[in-house]
Design an enzyme around this catalytic site. Structure first.
Site: not given
Length: 310
Positions: A101-103, A127, A282
């Site tokens: 997820h994301s980072f 992402s 997000h």
């Protein structure tokens, strides 16, 4: 799948903490949380995924229950990439899937390029596998200066005792800084992200990672293109309709860098790349895990192409 076990893997600076669901005999899936989050980010999603996989959600260094880096050592993007390799070695995994997820997707994406033979599937939750320097080029030297100055300031401040907060004060401050997270999910992240001390709750995470320029690596379009060509994994990119398009909110309206990466993934990977849009923000995997569970399940279990969003 509601049951999980805690893991702790030794590293030179202490340990990497993780939580695992399922049987160790199952196909391995490494779950990577977002910047400043922790392994609890996957608590509501993993119980909805296929039971015959072995899911391990790690806390990156300086996050959750993992050890902070040694004093004086900064957190670089490649350090987090290296942590994946350490975890894989500790678990004796030669090849596995990554759910980021994301980072976590950005770190997992770089790992999949550097160690392409080790990753067979990569799921990116709101992402991309890289952050382009398109909007950042003029600031890169400034960021490097800020990293050094911020690290020195944190070291100076650490000589003072941390002020604890009440649970409600901690939660409200957390929600103020994480507008895409609801109260219930905020409490879930704080369960692993904060510790009770004599003066109240204090955050577990290392203050040295409090600025994104310390943890994210901004790369050129040329390096992005070269890196994508190294990928052996099949990739599923799930874009939340109300999610983020850039690391920095001030650049979020510029979808150009993300669209460039998506076009390159489509061009190079062809049938190995799948793009799906889902309603949500997000943190859709945490707030509304049912919006992403079925598409992730299909991807993990089959090499057949799933329906792409229009």
């Amino acid at each position: 799948m509601g049951l999980f076990s805690e893991l702790k893997m030794a590293v030179p600076w202490g340990h990497i903490a993780a939580k695992a669901w399922g049987s160790q005999r199952g196909s391995p899936v490494l779950c990577l949380h977002g910047w400043l989050d922790n392994a609890n980010s996957f608590d509501r999603l993993i119980p909805l995924l296929p039971k015959h996989f072995y899911y391990v959600a790690m806390d990156f260094g300086g996050h959750g229950l993992s050890s902070h880096y040694s004093p004086g050592l900064p957190y670089y993007h490649q350090n987090f990439v290296g942590e994946i390799r350490r975890v894989a070695a500790a678990l004796k995994w030669d090849r596995f899937a990554i759910l980021g997820h994301s980072f976590g997707g950005i770190v997992g994406g770089m790992f999949a390029c550097i160690f392409p033979e080790m990753v067979d599937k990569l799921v990116l939750l709101d992402s991309v596998p890289f952050v382009l320097d398109s909007n950042e080029r003029e600031n890169l030297l400034t960021y490097r200066r800020k990293l050094i100055e911020h690290t020195l300031q944190v070291e100076q401040d650490s000589k003072q005792p941390s002020r604890g907060l009440s649970r409600e004060e901690m939660l409200q401050r957390f929600l103020k800084n994480n507008s895409h997270v609801g109260e219930e999910c905020g409490e879930l992240l704080l369960q692993r992200g904060a510790t009770q001390v004599a003066t109240g709750l204090v955050l577990n995470r290392d203050r040295r990672i409090a600025r994104p320029e310390h943890s994210f690596e901004f790369i050129s379009r040329e390096l992005c293109v070269c890196s994508i060509k190294k990928l052996q994994a099949s990739i599923l990119l799930i874009k939340a309709i109300e999610g983020y398009h850039d690391v920095r909110r001030e650049n979020d309206a510029d979808k150009g860098p993300m669209l460039f990466i998506i076009d390159q993934l489509k061009s190079v990977l062809n049938e190995r790349f799948q793009f799906v849009e889902v309603p949500g923000n997000h943190y859709v995997h945490l707030n509304q895990p049912n919006h992403v569970a079925s598409v992730i399940s299909s991807f993990l279990q089959s090499r057949d192409k799933i329906p792409a969003s229009p």
